[in-house]
Write a protein that holds these residues in place. Structure first.
Motif, PDB file in Angstrom:
ATOM      1  N   MET A   1       0.866  -1.223  -0.009  1.00  0.00           N
ATOM      2  CA  MET A   1      -0.046   0.045  -0.162  1.00  0.00           C
ATOM      3  C   MET A   1       0.970   1.166   0.205  1.00  0.00           C
ATOM      4  SD  MET A   1      -3.238  -0.926   0.108  1.00  0.00           S
ATOM      5  CE  MET A   1      -4.646  -1.549   0.747  1.00  0.00           C
ATOM      6  N   ALA A   2       2.085   1.152   0.688  1.00  0.00           N
ATOM      7  CA  ALA A   2       2.708   2.629   0.776  1.00  0.00           C
ATOM      8  C   ALA A   2       3.374   2.503  -0.774  1.00  0.00           C
ATOM      9  CB  ALA A   2       3.956   2.360   1.913  1.00  0.00           C
ATOM     10  N   LEU A   3       3.857   1.406  -1.234  1.00  0.00           N
ATOM     11  CA  LEU A   3       4.402   1.787  -2.765  1.00  0.00           C
ATOM     12  C   LEU A   3       3.028   2.501  -3.705  1.00  0.00           C
ATOM     13  CD1 LEU A   3       6.581   1.271  -4.955  1.00  0.00           C
ATOM     14  CD2 LEU A   3       5.758  -1.071  -4.953  1.00  0.00           C
ATOM     15  N   THR A   4       2.055   1.818  -3.483  1.00  0.00           N
ATOM     16  CA  THR A   4       0.940   2.349  -4.421  1.00  0.00           C
ATOM     17  C   THR A   4       0.835   3.978  -3.912  1.00  0.00           C
ATOM     18  OG1 THR A   4       0.076   0.303  -4.349  1.00  0.00           O
ATOM     19  CG2 THR A   4      -1.417   2.153  -5.081  1.00  0.00           C
ATOM     20  N   ALA A   5       0.792   4.322  -2.850  1.00  0.00           N
ATOM     21  CA  ALA A   5       0.702   5.746  -2.723  1.00  0.00           C
ATOM     22  C   ALA A   5       1.682   6.590  -3.113  1.00  0.00           C
ATOM     23  CB  ALA A   5       0.390   5.823  -1.010  1.00  0.00           C
ATOM     24  N   LEU A   6       3.138   6.086  -2.871  1.00  0.00           N
ATOM     25  CA  LEU A   6       4.117   6.746  -3.642  1.00  0.00           C
ATOM     26  C   LEU A   6       3.945   7.050  -5.107  1.00  0.00           C
ATOM     27  CD1 LEU A   6       7.095   5.227  -1.545  1.00  0.00           C
ATOM     28  CD2 LEU A   6       6.304   7.713  -1.496  1.00  0.00           C
ATOM     29  N   LEU A   7       3.547   5.666  -5.581  1.00  0.00           N
ATOM     30  CA  LEU A   7       3.578   5.976  -7.130  1.00  0.00           C
ATOM     31  C   LEU A   7       2.365   6.872  -7.476  1.00  0.00           C
ATOM     32  CD1 LEU A   7       4.060   2.023  -8.026  1.00  0.00           C
ATOM     33  CD2 LEU A   7       5.630   3.975  -8.564  1.00  0.00           C
ATOM     34  N   ARG A   8       1.360   7.058  -6.672  1.00  0.00           N
ATOM     35  CA  ARG A   8       0.276   7.851  -7.170  1.00  0.00           C
ATOM     36  C   ARG A   8       0.718   8.930  -7.007  1.00  0.00           C
ATOM     37  NH1 ARG A   8      -4.495   4.558  -3.966  1.00  0.00           N
ATOM     38  NH2 ARG A   8      -4.886   3.068  -5.255  1.00  0.00           N
ATOM     39  N   THR A   9       1.504   9.625  -5.804  1.00  0.00           N
ATOM     40  CA  THR A   9       1.983  10.595  -5.566  1.00  0.00           C
ATOM     41  C   THR A   9       2.977  11.229  -6.842  1.00  0.00           C
ATOM     42  OG1 THR A   9       1.828  10.354  -3.011  1.00  0.00           O
ATOM     43  CG2 THR A   9       3.194  12.268  -4.096  1.00  0.00           C
ATOM     44  N   ALA A  10       3.569  10.137  -7.477  1.00  0.00           N
ATOM     45  CA  ALA A  10       4.309  10.670  -8.579  1.00  0.00           C
ATOM     46  C   ALA A  10       3.672  10.490 -10.031  1.00  0.00           C
ATOM     47  CB  ALA A  10       5.505   9.512  -8.708  1.00  0.00           C
ATOM     48  N   GLY A  11       2.301  10.571  -9.836  1.00  0.00           N
ATOM     49  CA  GLY A  11       1.531  10.733 -10.953  1.00  0.00           C
ATOM     50  C   GLY A  11       1.214   9.532 -11.610  1.00  0.00           C
ATOM     51  N   HIS A  12       1.436   8.393 -11.078  1.00  0.00           N
ATOM     52  CA  HIS A  12       0.891   6.971 -11.866  1.00  0.00           C
ATOM     53  C   HIS A  12      -0.324   6.615 -11.357  1.00  0.00           C
ATOM     54  CE1 HIS A  12       5.277   6.835 -13.251  1.00  0.00           C
ATOM     55  NE2 HIS A  12       5.656   7.029 -11.946  1.00  0.00           N
ATOM     56  N   ASP A  13      -1.027   6.116 -12.491  1.00  0.00           N
ATOM     57  CA  ASP A  13      -2.198   5.261 -12.160  1.00  0.00           C
ATOM     58  C   ASP A  13      -1.862   3.833 -11.437  1.00  0.00           C
ATOM     59  OD1 ASP A  13      -4.738   4.194 -12.332  1.00  0.00           O
ATOM     60  OD2 ASP A  13      -4.760   3.990 -14.740  1.00  0.00           O
ATOM     61  N   ALA A  14      -1.785   4.039 -10.335  1.00  0.00           N
ATOM     62  CA  ALA A  14      -1.488   2.778  -9.368  1.00  0.00           C
ATOM     63  C   ALA A  14      -2.690   2.464  -8.714  1.00  0.00           C
ATOM     64  CB  ALA A  14      -0.277   3.109  -8.519  1.00  0.00           C
ATOM     65  N   VAL A  15      -2.910   1.218  -8.843  1.00  0.00           N
ATOM     66  CA  VAL A  15      -4.113   0.471  -8.061  1.00  0.00           C
ATOM     67  C   VAL A  15      -3.676  -0.969  -7.526  1.00  0.00           C
ATOM     68  CG1 VAL A  15      -5.874   1.587  -9.458  1.00  0.00           C
ATOM     69  CG2 VAL A  15      -4.892  -0.842 -10.075  1.00  0.00           C
ATOM     70  N   THR A  16      -4.242  -1.218  -6.324  1.00  0.00           N
ATOM     71  CA  THR A  16      -3.877  -2.346  -5.759  1.00  0.00           C
ATOM     72  C   THR A  16      -4.995  -3.606  -5.794  1.00  0.00           C
ATOM     73  OG1 THR A  16      -5.222  -1.933  -3.716  1.00  0.00           O
ATOM     74  CG2 THR A  16      -2.708  -1.131  -3.814  1.00  0.00           C
ATOM     75  N   ALA A  17      -4.735  -4.682  -5.651  1.00  0.00           N
ATOM     76  CA  ALA A  17      -5.951  -5.916  -5.573  1.00  0.00           C
ATOM     77  C   ALA A  17      -6.806  -5.583  -5.143  1.00  0.00           C
ATOM     78  CB  ALA A  17      -5.000  -7.068  -5.157  1.00  0.00           C
ATOM     79  N   VAL A  18      -6.654  -4.895  -3.752  1.00  0.00           N
ATOM     80  CA  VAL A  18      -7.836  -4.584  -2.863  1.00  0.00           C
ATOM     81  C   VAL A  18      -8.546  -3.404  -3.562  1.00  0.00           C
ATOM     82  CG1 VAL A  18      -8.398  -3.414  -0.467  1.00  0.00           C
ATOM     83  CG2 VAL A  18      -6.572  -5.086  -0.838  1.00  0.00           C
ATOM     84  N   ASP A  19      -7.865  -2.591  -3.950  1.00  0.00           N
ATOM     85  CA  ASP A  19      -8.684  -1.391  -5.011  1.00  0.00           C
ATOM     86  C   ASP A  19      -9.637  -2.125  -5.922  1.00  0.00           C
ATOM     87  OD1 ASP A  19      -7.481   0.610  -3.485  1.00  0.00           O
ATOM     88  OD2 ASP A  19      -5.738   1.000  -5.101  1.00  0.00           O
ATOM     89  N   LEU A  20      -9.142  -3.187  -6.773  1.00  0.00           N
ATOM     90  CA  LEU A  20      -9.875  -3.561  -7.671  1.00  0.00           C
ATOM     91  C   LEU A  20     -10.961  -4.821  -7.259  1.00  0.00           C
ATOM     92  CD1 LEU A  20      -6.893  -4.128 -10.315  1.00  0.00           C
ATOM     93  CD2 LEU A  20      -8.902  -2.192 -10.243  1.00  0.00           C
ATOM     94  N   GLY A  21     -10.999  -5.047  -6.121  1.00  0.00           N
ATOM     95  CA  GLY A  21     -11.762  -6.191  -5.431  1.00  0.00           C
ATOM     96  C   GLY A  21     -11.072  -7.568  -5.644  1.00  0.00           C
ATOM     97  N   LEU A  22      -9.998  -7.578  -5.991  1.00  0.00           N
ATOM     98  CA  LEU A  22      -9.239  -8.894  -6.202  1.00  0.00           C
ATOM     99  C   LEU A  22      -8.172  -9.571  -5.043  1.00  0.00           C
ATOM    100  CD1 LEU A  22      -7.860  -7.814  -9.929  1.00  0.00           C
ATOM    101  CD2 LEU A  22     -10.020  -9.387  -9.177  1.00  0.00           C
ATOM    102  N   GLN A  23      -8.410  -9.225  -3.921  1.00  0.00           N
ATOM    103  CA  GLN A  23      -7.941  -9.755  -2.931  1.00  0.00           C
ATOM    104  C   GLN A  23      -8.147 -11.058  -2.822  1.00  0.00           C
ATOM    105  OE1 GLN A  23      -9.800  -7.537  -2.446  1.00  0.00           O
ATOM    106  NE2 GLN A  23     -11.225  -7.450  -0.673  1.00  0.00           N
ATOM    107  N   GLY A  24      -7.095 -11.997  -2.767  1.00  0.00           N
ATOM    108  CA  GLY A  24      -7.454 -13.318  -2.663  1.00  0.00           C
ATOM    109  C   GLY A  24      -7.329 -13.907  -3.981  1.00  0.00           C
ATOM    110  N   ALA A  25      -7.599 -13.203  -5.193  1.00  0.00           N
ATOM    111  CA  ALA A  25      -7.427 -13.909  -6.424  1.00  0.00           C
ATOM    112  C   ALA A  25      -6.313 -14.694  -6.685  1.00  0.00           C
ATOM    113  CB  ALA A  25      -7.927 -12.838  -7.390  1.00  0.00           C
ATOM    114  N   SER A  26      -6.056 -15.392  -7.759  1.00  0.00           N
ATOM    115  CA  SER A  26      -4.949 -16.183  -8.231  1.00  0.00           C
ATOM    116  C   SER A  26      -4.170 -15.216  -9.024  1.00  0.00           C
ATOM    117  CB  SER A  26      -5.291 -17.352  -9.025  1.00  0.00           C
ATOM    118  OG  SER A  26      -5.791 -16.759 -10.266  1.00  0.00           O
ATOM    119  N   ASP A  27      -2.828 -15.335  -9.032  1.00  0.00           N
ATOM    120  CA  ASP A  27      -1.932 -14.602  -9.709  1.00  0.00           C
ATOM    121  C   ASP A  27      -2.325 -14.554 -11.150  1.00  0.00           C
ATOM    122  OD1 ASP A  27      -0.096 -14.207  -7.509  1.00  0.00           O
ATOM    123  OD2 ASP A  27       0.754 -16.099  -7.649  1.00  0.00           O
ATOM    124  N   GLY A  28      -2.908 -15.573 -11.861  1.00  0.00           N
ATOM    125  CA  GLY A  28      -3.400 -15.598 -13.207  1.00  0.00           C
ATOM    126  C   GLY A  28      -4.421 -14.530 -13.208  1.00  0.00           C
TER     127      GLY A  28
END
Length: 120
Positions: free
Chosen positions: A1-28
């Motif tokens: 989460m800290a990495l995502t926040a830093l990337l967003r601050t730098a202007g990147h479109d960064a999201v996490t699995a939690v943001d996308l509702g994918l927590q617990g989903a497979s790597d595929g």
């Protein structure tokens, strides 16, 4: 989460699995969702993503439907690489061209930086 926040601050479109509702989903699922959205997948999970990356290339060539993912970046978790340094490293490698369809790992063991996996 800290990495995502830093990337967003730098202007990147960064999201996490939690943001996308994918927590617990497979790597595929994570790789497929990132590829569909045209996003680079940043992960700590090296082994599984290397297998998926190779499979993606091999199957798509075999089936004649090559559609590359936007790139996979494998970074170590803290304490090996702190989020602030990880954000800088992700930004550096993401600016390199091309990373589309490529898998890059950050080698913290010997301090050599990013290594691009050979094409499958």
């Amino acid at each position: 989460m800290a990495l995502t926040a830093l990337l967003r601050t730098a202007g990147h479109d960064a999201v996490t699995a939690v943001d996308l509702g994918l927590q617990g989903a497979s790597d595929g699922v994570h790789l497929a969702e990132a590829a569909e959205a045209g996003r680079i997948l940043v992960t700590h999970n090296c082994d599984d993503l290397i297998l998926l990356h190779r499979a993606c290339h091999r199957w798509s060539r075999r089936w004649g439907v090559y559609r590359p993912h936007a790139g996979i970046l494998v970074i170590p978790q803290a304490p090996h690489l702190q989020p602030a340094r990880a954000a800088v490293e992700v930004e550096l490698v993401a600016r390199q061209a091309p990373i589309i369809g490529e898998l890059n790992t950050f080698d913290w063991h010997v301090g050599t930086g990013w290594r691009r996996a050979p094409s499958p």
